[in-house]
Scaffold this motif. Structure first.
Motif, PDB file in Angstrom:
ATOM      1  N   SER A  76       0.863  -1.173   0.000  1.00 54.20           N
ATOM      2  CA  SER A  76       0.000   0.000   0.000  1.00 54.20           C
ATOM      3  C   SER A  76       0.906   1.231   0.000  1.00 54.20           C
ATOM      4  CB  SER A  76      -0.919  -0.046   1.235  1.00 54.20           C
ATOM      5  OG  SER A  76      -1.821   1.023   1.246  1.00 54.20           O
ATOM      6  N   THR A  77       0.574   2.232   0.750  1.00 54.37           N
ATOM      7  CA  THR A  77       1.389   3.436   0.877  1.00 54.37           C
ATOM      8  C   THR A  77       1.048   4.126   2.183  1.00 54.37           C
ATOM      9  OG1 THR A  77       1.890   5.619  -0.055  1.00 54.37           O
ATOM     10  CG2 THR A  77      -0.299   4.746  -0.479  1.00 54.37           C
ATOM     11  N   CYS A  78       1.991   4.849   2.739  1.00 53.63           N
ATOM     12  CA  CYS A  78       1.694   5.625   3.943  1.00 53.63           C
ATOM     13  C   CYS A  78       0.691   6.734   3.632  1.00 53.63           C
ATOM     14  CB  CYS A  78       2.967   6.191   4.556  1.00 53.63           C
ATOM     15  SG  CYS A  78       3.782   7.462   3.577  1.00 53.63           S
ATOM     16  N   HIS A  79       0.508   7.022   2.360  1.00 56.25           N
ATOM     17  CA  HIS A  79      -0.382   8.111   1.958  1.00 56.25           C
ATOM     18  C   HIS A  79      -1.856   7.717   1.949  1.00 56.25           C
ATOM     19  CE1 HIS A  79       3.058  10.592   1.166  1.00 56.25           C
ATOM     20  NE2 HIS A  79       3.590   9.592   0.483  1.00 56.25           N
ATOM     21  N   VAL A  80      -2.195   6.474   2.364  1.00 55.53           N
ATOM     22  CA  VAL A  80      -3.607   6.115   2.498  1.00 55.53           C
ATOM     23  C   VAL A  80      -4.263   6.924   3.608  1.00 55.53           C
ATOM     24  CG1 VAL A  80      -3.419   3.765   1.585  1.00 55.53           C
ATOM     25  CG2 VAL A  80      -3.165   4.161   4.044  1.00 55.53           C
ATOM     26  N   SER A  81      -3.449   7.562   4.435  1.00 51.75           N
ATOM     27  CA  SER A  81      -3.990   8.367   5.534  1.00 51.75           C
ATOM     28  C   SER A  81      -4.411   9.757   5.078  1.00 51.75           C
ATOM     29  CB  SER A  81      -2.964   8.477   6.664  1.00 51.75           C
ATOM     30  OG  SER A  81      -1.772   9.064   6.184  1.00 51.75           O
ATOM     31  N   GLY A  82      -4.159  10.102   3.816  1.00 48.35           N
ATOM     32  CA  GLY A  82      -4.604  11.394   3.281  1.00 48.35           C
ATOM     33  C   GLY A  82      -4.210  12.549   4.180  1.00 48.35           C
ATOM     34  N   GLU A 104      -3.802   8.972  -3.673  1.00 43.17           N
ATOM     35  CA  GLU A 104      -4.073   8.643  -2.275  1.00 43.17           C
ATOM     36  C   GLU A 104      -5.451   7.996  -2.120  1.00 43.17           C
ATOM     37  OE1 GLU A 104      -1.479  12.134  -0.016  1.00 43.17           O
ATOM     38  OE2 GLU A 104      -3.659  12.263  -0.011  1.00 43.17           O
ATOM     39  N   ARG A 105      -6.440   8.553  -2.790  1.00 39.58           N
ATOM     40  CA  ARG A 105      -7.807   8.036  -2.687  1.00 39.58           C
ATOM     41  C   ARG A 105      -7.897   6.601  -3.212  1.00 39.58           C
ATOM     42  NH1 ARG A 105     -11.423   7.644  -6.406  1.00 39.58           N
ATOM     43  NH2 ARG A 105     -10.475   9.198  -7.748  1.00 39.58           N
ATOM     44  N   THR A 106      -7.303   6.332  -4.388  1.00 45.52           N
ATOM     45  CA  THR A 106      -7.413   4.990  -4.963  1.00 45.52           C
ATOM     46  C   THR A 106      -6.616   3.964  -4.172  1.00 45.52           C
ATOM     47  OG1 THR A 106      -5.645   5.414  -6.583  1.00 45.52           O
ATOM     48  CG2 THR A 106      -7.929   5.826  -7.289  1.00 45.52           C
ATOM     49  N   LYS A 107      -5.502   4.354  -3.596  1.00 46.68           N
ATOM     50  CA  LYS A 107      -4.737   3.424  -2.758  1.00 46.68           C
ATOM     51  C   LYS A 107      -5.481   3.145  -1.446  1.00 46.68           C
ATOM     52  CE  LYS A 107      -1.204   1.724  -3.396  1.00 46.68           C
ATOM     53  NZ  LYS A 107      -0.871   0.384  -3.941  1.00 46.68           N
ATOM     54  N   TYR A 108      -6.142   4.164  -0.897  1.00 47.28           N
ATOM     55  CA  TYR A 108      -6.983   3.960   0.283  1.00 47.28           C
ATOM     56  C   TYR A 108      -8.091   2.948  -0.034  1.00 47.28           C
ATOM     57  CZ  TYR A 108     -10.693   4.705   3.655  1.00 47.28           C
ATOM     58  OH  TYR A 108     -11.690   4.498   4.585  1.00 47.28           O
ATOM     59  N   GLN A 109      -8.788   3.170  -1.149  1.00 47.98           N
ATOM     60  CA  GLN A 109      -9.881   2.282  -1.541  1.00 47.98           C
ATOM     61  C   GLN A 109      -9.382   0.856  -1.770  1.00 47.98           C
ATOM     62  OE1 GLN A 109     -11.196   4.609  -4.886  1.00 47.98           O
ATOM     63  NE2 GLN A 109     -12.778   5.662  -3.682  1.00 47.98           N
ATOM     64  N   ALA A 110      -8.217   0.724  -2.406  1.00 46.53           N
ATOM     65  CA  ALA A 110      -7.662  -0.607  -2.659  1.00 46.53           C
ATOM     66  C   ALA A 110      -7.299  -1.304  -1.352  1.00 46.53           C
ATOM     67  CB  ALA A 110      -6.436  -0.499  -3.563  1.00 46.53           C
ATOM     68  N   GLU A 111      -6.664  -0.582  -0.427  1.00 47.98           N
ATOM     69  CA  GLU A 111      -6.314  -1.213   0.852  1.00 47.98           C
ATOM     70  C   GLU A 111      -7.577  -1.597   1.609  1.00 47.98           C
ATOM     71  OE1 GLU A 111      -4.215  -0.371   5.107  1.00 47.98           O
ATOM     72  OE2 GLU A 111      -3.198   0.515   3.363  1.00 47.98           O
ATOM     73  N   HIS A 112      -8.619  -0.795   1.512  1.00 48.61           N
ATOM     74  CA  HIS A 112      -9.893  -1.119   2.155  1.00 48.61           C
ATOM     75  C   HIS A 112     -10.417  -2.463   1.629  1.00 48.61           C
ATOM     76  CE1 HIS A 112     -13.559  -0.188   4.343  1.00 48.61           C
ATOM     77  NE2 HIS A 112     -14.239  -0.549   3.267  1.00 48.61           N
ATOM     78  N   PHE A 126       1.875  -3.598   3.713  1.00 49.40           N
ATOM     79  CA  PHE A 126       3.046  -2.739   3.864  1.00 49.40           C
ATOM     80  C   PHE A 126       2.649  -1.327   3.448  1.00 49.40           C
ATOM     81  CE2 PHE A 126       4.486  -6.994   3.066  1.00 49.40           C
ATOM     82  CZ  PHE A 126       5.567  -7.168   3.907  1.00 49.40           C
ATOM     83  N   ARG A 127       3.064  -0.321   4.222  1.00 49.08           N
ATOM     84  CA  ARG A 127       2.753   1.071   3.900  1.00 49.08           C
ATOM     85  C   ARG A 127       4.034   1.897   3.820  1.00 49.08           C
ATOM     86  NH1 ARG A 127      -2.045   2.382   8.150  1.00 49.08           N
ATOM     87  NH2 ARG A 127      -3.693   1.105   7.217  1.00 49.08           N
ATOM     88  N   PRO A 128       4.826   1.689   2.790  1.00 47.58           N
ATOM     89  CA  PRO A 128       6.067   2.476   2.697  1.00 47.58           C
ATOM     90  C   PRO A 128       5.794   3.935   2.343  1.00 47.58           C
ATOM     91  CG  PRO A 128       5.777   1.148   0.734  1.00 47.58           C
ATOM     92  CD  PRO A 128       4.675   0.758   1.682  1.00 47.58           C
TER      93      PRO A 128
END
Length: 194
Positions: A76-82, A104-112, A126-128
Motif C-alpha cells: 500500500s502506501t503511507c499516503h492512504v492516511s490522506g 491517495e484516494r485509490t490506494k486507500y480504496q484498494a487497501e480497504h 506494507f505502507r512504505p
C-alpha cells in the motif's frame, strides 16, 4: 530455474493470463507480492482507479482460487492516511477527512478492499513512504517525486551562483531507499512467522 515471468494485466480477469497459465499458477502459488500500481499523483483518475482499485480486486479474485496460498503481501502506501493528522494505526484503516490527490484516494480504496478479504486470505499490508533510489549507489529507474526538484536545481545551477534554501530546514522528508523496501518485503514476505 526457480523463476518464470508471466506477462499479464491485473485489470483483466485471471490477470490477463491464458487459461493454462492461470490453472498452473493457481495450483502452486504459495506467496504473492502485489506491487503493481499507478503511482502518478497527477495521473488520470480513471487510470488510477483501473490499476489501483480494479486491479487489486482482480488480484484478490485470482488468489481466492489458490489453495496453497500461505501469504499475500500487499504494498500500500503511507499516503492512504490522506490529510489525517496524528498517529495512524497500522492494524486498521481510518478514513481521512480528505485526500490530496486521486492516487491517495485509490490506494486507500484498494487497501480497504484488501482488508475486507483478510478473513479468507492471509495478508500482510506494507505502507512504505515515497520510494527513492538505492541507498548505496543512488541509482533509480524512475525520475519523479523528489527527483523532479533535483533536476530543477541542477538545471538552474548555471542561472544562480547559489541555490536558495527553500522550505523549512527542520521539515521531514518521508522517503525510503528502494533497497531498504526490498529487504523488508523479502524478510517479512518470505517469513514463516506471518
Amino acid at each position: 530455474s526457480q523463476y518464470a515471468v508471466y506477462v499479464g494485466d491485473i485489470t483483466k480477469p485471471d490477470l490477463g493470463l491464458p487459461k493454462e497459465d492461470t490453472d498452473r499458477l493457481q495450483g502452486i502459488v504459495e506467496r504473492c507480492f502485489h506491487l503493481a500500481a499507478c503511482n502518478d499523483i497527477s495521473g488520470a483518475p480513471s487510470t488510477l482507479e483501473a490499476v489501483n482499485g480494479w486491479g487489486t480486486r482482480q488480484v484478490l479474485t485470482f488468489l481466492e482460487q489458490c489453495p496453497k496460498l500461505k501469504q499475500f503481501n500487499y504494498v500500500s502506501t503511507c499516503h492512504v492516511s490522506g490529510t489525517l493528522e496524528g498517529a495512524v494505526d497500522e492494524d486498521k484503516l481510518d478514513e481521512p477527512p480528505a485526500f490530496r490527490n486521486p492516487y491517495e484516494r485509490t490506494k486507500y480504496q484498494a487497501e480497504h478492499v484488501v482488508r475486507e478479504h483478510m478473513d479468507t486470505i492471509p495478508t500482510t499490508v506494507f505502507r512504505p513512504a515515497m520510494v527513492v533510489g538505492d541507498s548505496r549507489t543512488g541509482e533509480t529507474r524512475k525520475y519523479d517525486g523528489p527527483y523532479i526538484l533535483i533536476r530543477f536545481f541542477r538545471w538552474g545551477q548555471h542561472l544562480f551562483s547559489r541555490i536558495p534554501n527553500l522550505g523549512a530546514d527542520d521539515a521531514w522528508f518521508n522517503c525510503l531507499p528502494v533497497d531498504f523496501v526490498a529487504a523488508v518485503l523479502c524478510s517479512v514476505g518470505f517469513s514463516e512467522d506471518y
